[in-house]
Design an enzyme around this catalytic site. Structure first.
Site, PDB file in Angstrom:
ATOM      1  N   GLY A 144      22.115  50.217  32.464  1.00  0.00           N
ATOM      2  CA  GLY A 144      21.373  49.850  31.540  1.00  0.00           C
ATOM      3  C   GLY A 144      20.272  47.910  31.425  1.00  0.00           C
ATOM      4  N   ARG A 145      20.657  47.758  30.386  1.00  0.00           N
ATOM      5  CA  ARG A 145      20.919  45.932  30.703  1.00  0.00           C
ATOM      6  C   ARG A 145      21.201  44.829  31.770  1.00  0.00           C
ATOM      7  NH1 ARG A 145      19.549  46.420  24.643  1.00  0.00           N
ATOM      8  NH2 ARG A 145      21.258  46.784  25.022  1.00  0.00           N
ATOM      9  N   ILE A 146      22.055  44.843  31.185  1.00  0.00           N
ATOM     10  CA  ILE A 146      23.290  44.834  32.620  1.00  0.00           C
ATOM     11  C   ILE A 146      23.324  44.905  33.855  1.00  0.00           C
ATOM     12  CG2 ILE A 146      25.816  44.078  32.669  1.00  0.00           C
ATOM     13  CD1 ILE A 146      26.085  43.637  29.788  1.00  0.00           C
ATOM     14  N   ARG A 166      23.236  59.758  31.318  1.00  0.00           N
ATOM     15  CA  ARG A 166      22.978  60.659  30.763  1.00  0.00           C
ATOM     16  C   ARG A 166      21.807  61.181  30.832  1.00  0.00           C
ATOM     17  NH1 ARG A 166      24.591  58.648  24.910  1.00  0.00           N
ATOM     18  NH2 ARG A 166      23.571  57.222  25.648  1.00  0.00           N
ATOM     19  N   SER A 167      20.958  60.175  31.379  1.00  0.00           N
ATOM     20  CA  SER A 167      19.202  60.267  31.479  1.00  0.00           C
ATOM     21  C   SER A 167      19.011  59.260  32.754  1.00  0.00           C
ATOM     22  CB  SER A 167      18.093  60.204  30.343  1.00  0.00           C
ATOM     23  OG  SER A 167      18.196  58.352  29.957  1.00  0.00           O
ATOM     24  N   ARG A 222      33.760  48.038  28.633  1.00  0.00           N
ATOM     25  CA  ARG A 222      34.860  48.738  27.596  1.00  0.00           C
ATOM     26  C   ARG A 222      36.607  49.098  27.566  1.00  0.00           C
ATOM     27  NH1 ARG A 222      32.982  44.934  25.425  1.00  0.00           N
ATOM     28  NH2 ARG A 222      31.878  44.877  22.972  1.00  0.00           N
ATOM     29  N   ASP A 246      37.686  43.773  33.544  1.00  0.00           N
ATOM     30  CA  ASP A 246      38.095  42.141  32.947  1.00  0.00           C
ATOM     31  C   ASP A 246      38.291  42.716  31.320  1.00  0.00           C
ATOM     32  OD1 ASP A 246      36.733  39.792  31.565  1.00  0.00           O
ATOM     33  OD2 ASP A 246      35.312  41.043  31.498  1.00  0.00           O
ATOM     34  N   GLU A 251      43.256  44.999  23.748  1.00  0.00           N
ATOM     35  CA  GLU A 251      43.266  43.684  24.399  1.00  0.00           C
ATOM     36  C   GLU A 251      43.793  43.166  22.704  1.00  0.00           C
ATOM     37  OE1 GLU A 251      39.412  42.629  24.485  1.00  0.00           O
ATOM     38  OE2 GLU A 251      39.178  43.664  26.366  1.00  0.00           O
ATOM     39  N   HIS A 269      39.217  39.618  29.344  1.00  0.00           N
ATOM     40  CA  HIS A 269      37.765  39.543  28.488  1.00  0.00           C
ATOM     41  C   HIS A 269      36.379  38.287  28.433  1.00  0.00           C
ATOM     42  CE1 HIS A 269      35.230  42.943  25.927  1.00  0.00           C
ATOM     43  NE2 HIS A 269      34.626  41.340  26.411  1.00  0.00           N
TER      44      HIS A 269
HETATM   45  P1  NAP Z   1      22.277  49.226  27.475  1.00  0.00           P
HETATM   46  O1  NAP Z   1      21.435  48.186  27.757  1.00  0.00           O
HETATM   47  O2  NAP Z   1      22.145  49.478  25.748  1.00  0.00           O
HETATM   48  O3  NAP Z   1      23.011  50.115  28.408  1.00  0.00           O
HETATM   49  C1  NAP Z   1      23.647  51.130  28.551  1.00  0.00           C
HETATM   50  C2  NAP Z   1      23.885  52.205  29.725  1.00  0.00           C
HETATM   51  O4  NAP Z   1      25.268  52.799  29.678  1.00  0.00           O
HETATM   52  C3  NAP Z   1      22.697  52.767  29.948  1.00  0.00           C
HETATM   53  O5  NAP Z   1      22.063  53.059  31.065  1.00  0.00           O
HETATM   54  C4  NAP Z   1      22.814  54.473  28.914  1.00  0.00           C
HETATM   55  O6  NAP Z   1      21.832  55.406  29.360  1.00  0.00           O
HETATM   56  C5  NAP Z   1      23.859  54.471  29.115  1.00  0.00           C
HETATM   57  N1  NAP Z   1      25.522  55.100  29.044  1.00  0.00           N
HETATM   58  C6  NAP Z   1      25.533  54.922  27.793  1.00  0.00           C
HETATM   59  N2  NAP Z   1      26.079  56.186  26.854  1.00  0.00           N
HETATM   60  C7  NAP Z   1      26.761  56.531  27.995  1.00  0.00           C
HETATM   61  C8  NAP Z   1      27.434  58.007  28.444  1.00  0.00           C
HETATM   62  N3  NAP Z   1      28.102  58.360  27.830  1.00  0.00           N
HETATM   63  N4  NAP Z   1      27.427  58.225  29.991  1.00  0.00           N
HETATM   64  C9  NAP Z   1      26.836  57.918  30.680  1.00  0.00           C
HETATM   65  N5  NAP Z   1      25.818  56.476  30.712  1.00  0.00           N
HETATM   66  C10 NAP Z   1      25.601  56.288  29.287  1.00  0.00           C
HETATM   67  O7  NAP Z   1      23.859  48.328  26.898  1.00  0.00           O
HETATM   68  P2  NAP Z   1      24.124  46.856  27.971  1.00  0.00           P
HETATM   69  O8  NAP Z   1      23.401  45.877  27.028  1.00  0.00           O
HETATM   70  O9  NAP Z   1      23.430  47.095  29.911  1.00  0.00           O
HETATM   71  O10 NAP Z   1      25.569  46.224  27.635  1.00  0.00           O
HETATM   72  C11 NAP Z   1      26.295  47.309  28.333  1.00  0.00           C
HETATM   73  C12 NAP Z   1      28.094  47.164  28.070  1.00  0.00           C
HETATM   74  O11 NAP Z   1      28.886  46.093  27.781  1.00  0.00           O
HETATM   75  C13 NAP Z   1      28.246  46.549  26.454  1.00  0.00           C
HETATM   76  O12 NAP Z   1      27.636  47.905  24.973  1.00  0.00           O
HETATM   77  C14 NAP Z   1      29.555  46.496  26.485  1.00  0.00           C
HETATM   78  O13 NAP Z   1      30.673  47.150  25.556  1.00  0.00           O
HETATM   79  C15 NAP Z   1      29.754  46.346  27.482  1.00  0.00           C
HETATM   80  N6  NAP Z   1      29.216  44.599  27.588  1.00  0.00           N
HETATM   81  C16 NAP Z   1      30.719  43.560  27.785  1.00  0.00           C
HETATM   82  C17 NAP Z   1      30.782  42.480  28.792  1.00  0.00           C
HETATM   83  C18 NAP Z   1      32.189  41.205  28.456  1.00  0.00           C
HETATM   84  O14 NAP Z   1      32.312  40.393  28.710  1.00  0.00           O
HETATM   85  N7  NAP Z   1      33.227  42.595  29.408  1.00  0.00           N
HETATM   86  C19 NAP Z   1      29.852  42.043  28.239  1.00  0.00           C
HETATM   87  C20 NAP Z   1      28.512  42.482  27.686  1.00  0.00           C
HETATM   88  C21 NAP Z   1      28.827  43.536  27.330  1.00  0.00           C
HETATM   89  P3  NAP Z   1      21.886  56.892  28.730  1.00  0.00           P
HETATM   90  O15 NAP Z   1      21.312  56.541  27.131  1.00  0.00           O
HETATM   91  O16 NAP Z   1      20.609  57.521  29.725  1.00  0.00           O
HETATM   92  O17 NAP Z   1      23.041  57.470  29.520  1.00  0.00           O
HETATM   93  C1  8YV Z   2      32.264  39.119  23.981  1.00  0.00           C
HETATM   94  C2  8YV Z   2      30.995  41.479  24.527  1.00  0.00           C
HETATM   95  O1  8YV Z   2      33.445  39.200  24.439  1.00  0.00           O
HETATM   96  O2  8YV Z   2      29.050  40.835  24.511  1.00  0.00           O
HETATM   97  C3  8YV Z   2      30.101  41.668  24.597  1.00  0.00           C
HETATM   98  O3  8YV Z   2      29.759  42.750  24.063  1.00  0.00           O
HETATM   99  O4  8YV Z   2      31.849  41.876  25.254  1.00  0.00           O
HETATM  100  C4  8YV Z   2      30.842  39.711  25.496  1.00  0.00           C
HETATM  101  O5  8YV Z   2      30.103  39.542  25.738  1.00  0.00           O
HETATM  102  C5  8YV Z   2      32.267  39.561  22.964  1.00  0.00           C
HETATM  103  O6  8YV Z   2      31.553  40.103  22.284  1.00  0.00           O
HETATM  104  C6  8YV Z   2      32.259  37.866  22.507  1.00  0.00           C
HETATM  105  O7  8YV Z   2      32.337  38.139  20.819  1.00  0.00           O
END
Ligand code: NAP
Ligand code: 8YV
Length: 311
Positions: A144-146, A166-167, A222, A246, A251, A269
């Site tokens: 997705g975005r990240i 998934r797609s 996550r 991370d 947590e 994290h």
């Molecule tokens: P996003 O743009 O919604 O992208 C999510 C991706 O995951 C899409 O490509 C989606 O494609 C895929 N996906 C969703 N469900 C799936 C499944 N069951 N099996 C396989 N692929 C699946 O989200 P984003 O903005 O990139 O953010 C992603 C996640 O990163 C956040 O929701 C958050 O949990 C995590 N995050 C962590 C941190 C950190 O500090 N470590 C920071 C920011 C975000 P399909 O729908 O085609 O499956």
């Molecule tokens: C933050 C994150 O740690 O954006 C997310 O989904 O996991 C991190 O950017 C957290 O959400 C801050 O509350």
């Protein structure tokens, strides 16, 4: 002024802007639940069910973070509460954290730093050779975005990029319609899907065994996405080679077994945790809240509640 409930911490800049327009109440103290119209929370604390039940006049909940698996969006929709999050402004930072984890794991950054700092270089000689991070086959779980931002940064390391979602997406990378299939084809898996029921423990023992004894598992999504107990067992038995993490299931608790493993890199994290990116996330939270207050519309509603925007 209307009443806003603050769950978890906010930055001074957020407080300054919000307090010009709201009376801010802390969820940890006494607050006039029925007067609360807006809630500010984050991806860890979410909106607890008892808060939702008490705040009968809440109209919006703004979350500081992009992942909102801690928020029961069905319950919010039922109550007509619009939920916002902070997409995009953290893509580059989380991608940098991912690259940092990959480099730290492949290049033995932490062991080598300790070797230099401790004087072991003088007493024991050169540090052991590490693994190159260049030219690797890397599988991104969640493009997705990240995930896309990670793929962009991986190009600097000449990575051969694979992905599983998934797609299928319109991208020049190798698509795998199964996660096990991708795990067999790559040397590294980077998890960057949302949390929640559809991804719960999808990185299971079978996936980790398919990644193999030389494989590296990186998680910036996550903790729930990986079967943590199975990962610990796979790392201990050698069925999985390395992990760079991370995020964790419980947590801020990290399994003790992981803390003693030399083939593991651990972060608390901090994927988005820089001054600059947290400022951008905080600004977007406040922009959403003020936009809702002034126009009834928000800027970045989560998809599940987007139909409530402006209603
Ligand atoms: P996003 O743009 O919604 O992208 C999510 C991706 O995951 C899409 O490509 C989606 O494609 C895929 N996906 C969703 N469900 C799936 C499944 N069951 N099996 C396989 N692929 C699946 O989200 P984003 O903005 O990139 O953010 C992603 C996640 O990163 C956040 O929701 C958050 O949990 C995590 N995050 C962590 C941190 C950190 O500090 N470590 C920071 C920011 C975000 P399909 O729908 O085609 O499956
Ligand atoms: C933050 C994150 O740690 O954006 C997310 O989904 O996991 C991190 O950017 C957290 O959400 C801050 O509350």
């Amino acid at each position: 002024m209307p009443d806003l409930l603050q769950i978890g911490g906010i930055t001074d800049a957020m407080r300054d802007r919000l307090s010009e327009r709201f009376t801010i109440h802390q969820a940890t103290g006494d607050y006039p639940a029925e007067a609360i119209t807006h809630i500010v929370t984050n991806g860890h604390d979410g909106v607890p069910a008892d808060v939702l039940a008490k705040c009968t006049n809440a109209k919006m909940a703004a979350s500081y973070g992009v992942g909102y698996d801690a928020i029961d969006t069905d319950a919010c929709v039922e109550r007509g509460i619009i939920v916002t999050h902070t997409p995009d402004v953290l893509n580059a930072e989380v991608a940098s954290t991912t690259i940092m984890l990959m480099l730290a794991s492949f290049r033995n950054l932490l062991a080598d730093e300790a070797h230099a700092r401790s004087g072991a270089w003088e007493t024991d000689g050169n540090a052991p050779l590490s693994r190159s991070a260049d030219n690797r086959r890397v599988g991104i779980l969640g493009l997705g975005r990240i995930g896309q931002a990670i793929a962009d940064k991986l190009k600097a390391f000449d990575a051969d990029i694979h992905y599983h979602t998934r797609s299928q997406k319109d991208v020049p990378y190798t698509y795998h319609d199964t996660l096990v299939g991708m795990a067999k084809a790559v040397e590294v898996i980077i998890c960057i899907t949302p949390g929640g029921p559809s991804t719960n423990k999808i990185v299971n023992a079978e996936v980790m065994e398919a990644l193999g004894p030389q494989g590296t598992l990186i998680n910036v999504s996550r903790g729930s996405v990986i079967d943590e107990a199975a990962m610990v067992a796979a790392l201990q038995s050698g069925k999985l080679g390395y992990a760079a993490l991370d995020v964790f299931e419980e947590e801020p608790k990290i399994p003790d077994a992981l803390k003693t493993m030399s083939n593991v890199v651990l972060l608390p994290h901090v994927g988005s945790a820089t001054v600059e990116t947290r400022a951008a996330m905080g600004a977007l939270v406040v922009d959403n809240v003020l936009s809702h207050l002034d126009t009834g519309k928000t800027l970045t509603p989560v998809p599940e509640t987007a139909h409530l925007n402006g209603s």
